[in-house]
Design a protein around this motif. Structure first.
Motif, PDB file in Angstrom:
ATOM      1  N   GLN A 109      -5.965  -2.851  26.367  1.00 48.79           N
ATOM      2  CA  GLN A 109      -5.790  -1.762  27.330  1.00 48.79           C
ATOM      3  C   GLN A 109      -5.949  -2.331  28.731  1.00 48.79           C
ATOM      4  O   GLN A 109      -6.894  -3.083  28.992  1.00 48.79           O
ATOM      5  CB  GLN A 109      -6.835  -0.659  27.095  1.00 48.79           C
ATOM      6  CG  GLN A 109      -6.724   0.007  25.725  1.00 48.79           C
ATOM      7  CD  GLN A 109      -7.885   0.949  25.453  1.00 48.79           C
ATOM      8  OE1 GLN A 109      -8.980   0.520  25.087  1.00 48.79           O
ATOM      9  NE2 GLN A 109      -7.647   2.232  25.643  1.00 48.79           N
ATOM     10  N   GLY A 110      -5.024  -1.984  29.618  1.00 52.21           N
ATOM     11  CA  GLY A 110      -5.122  -2.470  30.982  1.00 52.21           C
ATOM     12  C   GLY A 110      -5.074  -3.978  31.092  1.00 52.21           C
ATOM     13  O   GLY A 110      -5.703  -4.563  31.972  1.00 52.21           O
ATOM     14  N   GLY A 111      -4.350  -4.625  30.198  1.00 52.23           N
ATOM     15  CA  GLY A 111      -4.190  -6.075  30.261  1.00 52.23           C
ATOM     16  C   GLY A 111      -5.325  -6.883  29.691  1.00 52.23           C
ATOM     17  O   GLY A 111      -5.347  -8.111  29.849  1.00 52.23           O
ATOM     18  N   ALA A 112      -6.275  -6.252  29.008  1.00 46.05           N
ATOM     19  CA  ALA A 112      -7.397  -6.979  28.407  1.00 46.05           C
ATOM     20  C   ALA A 112      -7.783  -6.327  27.087  1.00 46.05           C
ATOM     21  O   ALA A 112      -7.636  -5.109  26.908  1.00 46.05           O
ATOM     22  CB  ALA A 112      -8.596  -6.998  29.350  1.00 46.05           C
ATOM     23  N   ALA A 113      -8.289  -7.131  26.158  1.00 51.96           N
ATOM     24  CA  ALA A 113      -8.730  -6.594  24.880  1.00 51.96           C
ATOM     25  C   ALA A 113     -10.003  -5.778  25.065  1.00 51.96           C
ATOM     26  O   ALA A 113     -10.939  -6.202  25.743  1.00 51.96           O
ATOM     27  CB  ALA A 113      -8.968  -7.724  23.884  1.00 51.96           C
ATOM     28  N   THR A 114     -10.034  -4.611  24.458  1.00 54.41           N
ATOM     29  CA  THR A 114     -11.218  -3.761  24.496  1.00 54.41           C
ATOM     30  C   THR A 114     -11.868  -3.618  23.119  1.00 54.41           C
ATOM     31  O   THR A 114     -13.032  -3.249  23.025  1.00 54.41           O
ATOM     32  CB  THR A 114     -10.878  -2.371  25.039  1.00 54.41           C
ATOM     33  OG1 THR A 114      -9.828  -1.785  24.247  1.00 54.41           O
ATOM     34  CG2 THR A 114     -10.412  -2.461  26.492  1.00 54.41           C
ATOM     35  N   VAL A 115     -11.114  -3.901  22.075  1.00 48.61           N
ATOM     36  CA  VAL A 115     -11.621  -3.915  20.700  1.00 48.61           C
ATOM     37  C   VAL A 115     -11.023  -5.143  20.028  1.00 48.61           C
ATOM     38  O   VAL A 115      -9.837  -5.430  20.207  1.00 48.61           O
ATOM     39  CB  VAL A 115     -11.225  -2.643  19.928  1.00 48.61           C
ATOM     40  CG1 VAL A 115     -11.575  -2.769  18.440  1.00 48.61           C
ATOM     41  CG2 VAL A 115     -11.884  -1.406  20.522  1.00 48.61           C
ATOM     42  N   GLY A 116     -11.833  -5.855  19.272  1.00 47.17           N
ATOM     43  CA  GLY A 116     -11.328  -7.004  18.528  1.00 47.17           C
ATOM     44  C   GLY A 116     -11.983  -7.112  17.175  1.00 47.17           C
ATOM     45  O   GLY A 116     -13.203  -6.908  17.065  1.00 47.17           O
ATOM     46  N   VAL A 117     -11.187  -7.387  16.156  1.00 48.47           N
ATOM     47  CA  VAL A 117     -11.699  -7.571  14.791  1.00 48.47           C
ATOM     48  C   VAL A 117     -10.996  -8.767  14.170  1.00 48.47           C
ATOM     49  O   VAL A 117      -9.769  -8.896  14.274  1.00 48.47           O
ATOM     50  CB  VAL A 117     -11.470  -6.331  13.905  1.00 48.47           C
ATOM     51  CG1 VAL A 117     -12.130  -6.530  12.541  1.00 48.47           C
ATOM     52  CG2 VAL A 117     -11.986  -5.067  14.564  1.00 48.47           C
ATOM     53  N   ILE A 118     -11.753  -9.642  13.549  1.00 46.30           N
ATOM     54  CA  ILE A 118     -11.213 -10.801  12.837  1.00 46.30           C
ATOM     55  C   ILE A 118     -11.891 -10.866  11.471  1.00 46.30           C
ATOM     56  O   ILE A 118     -13.124 -10.819  11.389  1.00 46.30           O
ATOM     57  CB  ILE A 118     -11.441 -12.094  13.629  1.00 46.30           C
ATOM     58  CG1 ILE A 118     -10.566 -12.100  14.893  1.00 46.30           C
ATOM     59  CG2 ILE A 118     -11.157 -13.328  12.767  1.00 46.30           C
ATOM     60  CD1 ILE A 118     -10.859 -13.234  15.847  1.00 46.30           C
ATOM     61  N   LEU A 119     -11.085 -10.966  10.426  1.00 49.22           N
ATOM     62  CA  LEU A 119     -11.604 -11.028   9.064  1.00 49.22           C
ATOM     63  C   LEU A 119     -11.122 -12.311   8.406  1.00 49.22           C
ATOM     64  O   LEU A 119      -9.916 -12.580   8.357  1.00 49.22           O
ATOM     65  CB  LEU A 119     -11.127  -9.816   8.265  1.00 49.22           C
ATOM     66  CG  LEU A 119     -11.559  -9.735   6.801  1.00 49.22           C
ATOM     67  CD1 LEU A 119     -13.072  -9.644   6.676  1.00 49.22           C
ATOM     68  CD2 LEU A 119     -10.903  -8.529   6.125  1.00 49.22           C
ATOM     69  N   ALA A 120     -12.070 -13.112   7.911  1.00 54.01           N
ATOM     70  CA  ALA A 120     -11.773 -14.330   7.154  1.00 54.01           C
ATOM     71  C   ALA A 120     -12.155 -14.055   5.702  1.00 54.01           C
ATOM     72  O   ALA A 120     -13.293 -14.328   5.291  1.00 54.01           O
ATOM     73  CB  ALA A 120     -12.544 -15.519   7.710  1.00 54.01           C
ATOM     74  N   PRO A 121     -11.244 -13.502   4.904  1.00 59.06           N
ATOM     75  CA  PRO A 121     -11.639 -12.972   3.593  1.00 59.06           C
ATOM     76  C   PRO A 121     -12.091 -14.026   2.595  1.00 59.06           C
ATOM     77  O   PRO A 121     -12.952 -13.747   1.755  1.00 59.06           O
ATOM     78  CB  PRO A 121     -10.376 -12.245   3.113  1.00 59.06           C
ATOM     79  CG  PRO A 121      -9.252 -12.904   3.849  1.00 59.06           C
ATOM     80  CD  PRO A 121      -9.823 -13.264   5.187  1.00 59.06           C
ATOM     81  N   PHE A 122     -11.548 -15.245   2.662  1.00 56.57           N
ATOM     82  CA  PHE A 122     -11.967 -16.282   1.723  1.00 56.57           C
ATOM     83  C   PHE A 122     -13.397 -16.745   2.005  1.00 56.57           C
ATOM     84  O   PHE A 122     -14.054 -17.311   1.128  1.00 56.57           O
ATOM     85  CB  PHE A 122     -11.022 -17.477   1.792  1.00 56.57           C
ATOM     86  CG  PHE A 122      -9.616 -17.156   1.387  1.00 56.57           C
ATOM     87  CD1 PHE A 122      -9.299 -16.836   0.080  1.00 56.57           C
ATOM     88  CD2 PHE A 122      -8.598 -17.152   2.327  1.00 56.57           C
ATOM     89  CE1 PHE A 122      -8.005 -16.530  -0.296  1.00 56.57           C
ATOM     90  CE2 PHE A 122      -7.293 -16.847   1.969  1.00 56.57           C
ATOM     91  CZ  PHE A 122      -6.999 -16.532   0.650  1.00 56.57           C
TER      92      PHE A 122
END
Length: 266
Positions: A109-122
């Motif tokens: 939003q507005g040129g920048a990340a406001t929410v981030g999620v990363i999942l490494a399932p292995f």
């Protein structure tokens, strides 16, 4: 858009869970060449499509950008709100059965990340952050390392370049590898920008240098690293943005020393 950060994080985590389940439980079938030593699998496309459908239903007002979408895509610097997805970050690792791959999703939003999620399932690892509210790994608050010198630091590098002008681009990467090899405790290459960034956030590593900056590779990880207290810049020391040419994340106490080393190689 009326949903608050917590609600949007919940949507992002559910979307990532869909992708993570597919990534963990499906082997690649068809593997296609995108370019010189660059590949996409049928599973990249399936994860992308299923997450896109979920997000379109859960938050239809938000635009969508993904690595594997063909044709024109919205600009994360100008869009009001946009999901940015990498369905499999570390596709080559996945194809070869190396468990260092992840699904990465950011809300910009507005040129920048406001929410981030990363999942490494292995690896059984989930990372998330909301801007201004800290970064978490499997629900526990994270903090970047307190390493004080490069000599006592582990630094990871992004992949070497492939495709057009790869030989020229890799001259700088090789020079950086050589400089780090004689300056840091250990050099690592994980093959996933998402993991490079969240492992700096978690303090598993002390810094990462990625001489590239694709939004799907870095949007979520940059937010998570910043929210953990890491310093995230480009290689010239400017605050990182989508316009940056490259991506450096480091424990604050070694950031200046690392940037000086990078500057010395030109």
């Amino acid at each position: 858009m009326t949903a608050d950060g917590t609600a949007l994080l919940d949507i992002a985590r559910q979307a990532i869970a869909i992708g993570g389940d597919l990534l963990k439980n499906t082997r690649p079938g068809q593997v296609e060449r995108k370019g010189d030593r660059d590949f996409v699998t049928d599973l990249d496309l399936r994860i992308q499509d299923e997450i896109r459908r979920y997000l379109a239903d859960a938050a239809p007002e938000i635009e969508f950008l993904s690595e594997e979408v063909n044709g024109p895509q919205p600009d994360p610097e100008t869009a009001d709100a946009m999901w940015v997805l990498d369905p499999i970050d570390g596709t080559s690792n996945f194809i070869h059965g190396i468990p260092l791959s992840a699904v990465s999703l950011a809300l910009v939003q507005g040129g920048a990340a406001t929410v981030g999620v990363i999942l490494a399932p292995f690896l059984g690892l989930e990372y998330f952050a909301i801007a201004g509210r800290g970064a978490y790994s499997n629900g526990h608050r994270m903090a970047a390392s307190q390493s004080e010198t490069l000599e006592k630091s582990i630094v990871s590098l992004g992949d070497y370049a492939v495709g057009a002008n790869a030989d020229r681009k890799n001259q700088r990467r090789v020079a950086l590898t050589t400089a780090l090899a004689s300056s840091v405790e250990r050099v690592r290459m994980f093959g996933s920008a998402a993991l490079d960034l969240v492992w700096v956030a978690e303090g598993r590593t002390d810094a990462c240098v990625i001489l590239a900056n694709k939004p799907w590779d870095t949007a979520a990880g940059v937010l998570i690293a910043r929210e953990s207290g890491a310093r995230v810049t480009d290689s010239a020391g400017n605050s990182h943005s989508f316009a940056s040419a490259d991506t450096v994340a480091a424990a604050p106490s070694i950031a200046d020393e690392l940037l000086t080393l990078i500057d010395d190689i030109g």
